[in-house]
Design a protein around this motif. Sequence first.
Motif, PDB file in Angstrom:
ATOM      1  N   LEU A 150     -39.415-106.521 -94.847  1.00  0.00           N
ATOM      2  CA  LEU A 150     -39.442-105.958 -93.505  1.00  0.00           C
ATOM      3  C   LEU A 150     -40.091-104.580 -93.544  1.00  0.00           C
ATOM      4  O   LEU A 150     -39.700-103.727 -94.355  1.00  0.00           O
ATOM      5  CB  LEU A 150     -38.025-105.864 -92.950  1.00  0.00           C
ATOM      6  CG  LEU A 150     -37.875-105.388 -91.508  1.00  0.00           C
ATOM      7  CD1 LEU A 150     -38.516-106.392 -90.544  1.00  0.00           C
ATOM      8  CD2 LEU A 150     -36.403-105.195 -91.162  1.00  0.00           C
TER       9      LEU A 150
ATOM     10  N   SER B 251     -38.496-108.692 -85.219  1.00  0.00           N
ATOM     11  CA  SER B 251     -39.709-108.335 -85.959  1.00  0.00           C
ATOM     12  C   SER B 251     -40.761-109.418 -85.771  1.00  0.00           C
ATOM     13  O   SER B 251     -40.435-110.589 -85.586  1.00  0.00           O
ATOM     14  CB  SER B 251     -39.391-108.195 -87.446  1.00  0.00           C
ATOM     15  OG  SER B 251     -38.319-107.314 -87.628  1.00  0.00           O
TER      16      SER B 251
ATOM     17  N   ARG C  54     -41.908-101.295 -91.010  1.00  0.00           N
ATOM     18  CA  ARG C  54     -41.914-100.690 -89.675  1.00  0.00           C
ATOM     19  C   ARG C  54     -43.198 -99.900 -89.480  1.00  0.00           C
ATOM     20  O   ARG C  54     -43.488 -98.974 -90.240  1.00  0.00           O
ATOM     21  CB  ARG C  54     -40.717 -99.755 -89.504  1.00  0.00           C
ATOM     22  CG  ARG C  54     -40.600 -99.192 -88.107  1.00  0.00           C
ATOM     23  CD  ARG C  54     -39.423 -98.264 -87.981  1.00  0.00           C
ATOM     24  NE  ARG C  54     -39.128 -97.965 -86.593  1.00  0.00           N
ATOM     25  CZ  ARG C  54     -38.166 -97.145 -86.196  1.00  0.00           C
ATOM     26  NH1 ARG C  54     -37.392 -96.546 -87.089  1.00  0.00           N
ATOM     27  NH2 ARG C  54     -37.957 -96.926 -84.919  1.00  0.00           N
TER      28      ARG C  54
ATOM     29  N   HIS D  16     -43.787-101.235 -83.915  1.00  0.00           N
ATOM     30  CA  HIS D  16     -43.001-102.453 -84.100  1.00  0.00           C
ATOM     31  C   HIS D  16     -42.589-102.660 -85.568  1.00  0.00           C
ATOM     32  O   HIS D  16     -43.134-102.031 -86.471  1.00  0.00           O
ATOM     33  CB  HIS D  16     -43.807-103.683 -83.646  1.00  0.00           C
ATOM     34  CG  HIS D  16     -45.026-103.931 -84.484  1.00  0.00           C
ATOM     35  ND1 HIS D  16     -46.194-103.233 -84.318  1.00  0.00           N
ATOM     36  CD2 HIS D  16     -45.246-104.802 -85.501  1.00  0.00           C
ATOM     37  CE1 HIS D  16     -47.090-103.647 -85.188  1.00  0.00           C
ATOM     38  NE2 HIS D  16     -46.545-104.592 -85.932  1.00  0.00           N
ATOM     39  N   PHE D  17     -41.617-103.547 -85.747  1.00  0.00           N
ATOM     40  CA  PHE D  17     -41.247-104.023 -87.080  1.00  0.00           C
ATOM     41  C   PHE D  17     -42.019-105.319 -87.325  1.00  0.00           C
ATOM     42  O   PHE D  17     -42.334-106.045 -86.393  1.00  0.00           O
ATOM     43  CB  PHE D  17     -39.748-104.335 -87.146  1.00  0.00           C
ATOM     44  CG  PHE D  17     -38.864-103.122 -87.116  1.00  0.00           C
ATOM     45  CD1 PHE D  17     -38.438-102.528 -88.290  1.00  0.00           C
ATOM     46  CD2 PHE D  17     -38.452-102.576 -85.911  1.00  0.00           C
ATOM     47  CE1 PHE D  17     -37.620-101.410 -88.274  1.00  0.00           C
ATOM     48  CE2 PHE D  17     -37.630-101.468 -85.875  1.00  0.00           C
ATOM     49  CZ  PHE D  17     -37.213-100.881 -87.059  1.00  0.00           C
ATOM     50  N   TRP D  18     -42.264-105.623 -88.599  1.00  0.00           N
ATOM     51  CA  TRP D  18     -42.884-106.908 -88.914  1.00  0.00           C
ATOM     52  C   TRP D  18     -42.393-107.397 -90.265  1.00  0.00           C
ATOM     53  O   TRP D  18     -42.036-106.621 -91.138  1.00  0.00           O
ATOM     54  CB  TRP D  18     -44.404-106.838 -88.820  1.00  0.00           C
ATOM     55  CG  TRP D  18     -45.105-106.056 -89.892  1.00  0.00           C
ATOM     56  CD1 TRP D  18     -45.128-104.693 -90.040  1.00  0.00           C
ATOM     57  CD2 TRP D  18     -45.889-106.586 -90.955  1.00  0.00           C
ATOM     58  NE1 TRP D  18     -45.884-104.349 -91.123  1.00  0.00           N
ATOM     59  CE2 TRP D  18     -46.370-105.489 -91.706  1.00  0.00           C
ATOM     60  CE3 TRP D  18     -46.245-107.879 -91.345  1.00  0.00           C
ATOM     61  CZ2 TRP D  18     -47.174-105.650 -92.825  1.00  0.00           C
ATOM     62  CZ3 TRP D  18     -47.051-108.032 -92.467  1.00  0.00           C
ATOM     63  CH2 TRP D  18     -47.508-106.932 -93.189  1.00  0.00           C
TER      64      TRP D  18
END
Length: 197
Positions: free
Chosen positions: A64, A50, A66, A70-72
Amino acid sequence: MSKNPNPQGKGGSLVLATLNEQRAGGMTVPPKQIDQVSTELFTSLFVLESEFKFKPVPGKRYFLYRKPAHFWLALTPPRMMSEAVAGRFIGTCVLQNDMTWTLELDDAVAADRDFMAYLEQKRAAFEEKLERAETVDDVLPVYQRGFDFYRRASAFAVAHSLTRSMTQSGISGLSYDEARGLLPDARNRDEDDARAD
């Protein structure tokens, strides 16, 4: 006049200080068997894939999300951000004192069959990578070229911590199958098979 234009060592010190601090965080790690190592490594790698641009602190909760691409990882909980801004809330992550990560999935995510199938596919691919590797140590994220600075430092800390844990438990340098053969359940099965013969 000094010939050293940087007598206090400023500039490069951030990199070295961060890596030393990350490594020191895992100095008092317990021995871990392969089932715990593989679970912690998978979870840590999932979190570290992430995006984040801050220095994570052990014991602090991170969030977290999504987005489509992307994940961040964020400092802000979902109650303070809309899904339109943050993306879908996936769960709460905590950097442990041994520098590995945990992830507690949000209830809605844990009940989402598609997301859980996605997670299972990632876990299966990870297990396959472990099985193909000559040793478990070869899968550790010692240097992740595609990561930005804090993600790279965190990956280094995970690798250092798990290496120390595997060394203490006697599985460092072993293949995944060899390490699994040392698990109590595997030894009991082997003894049962021997008795059956």
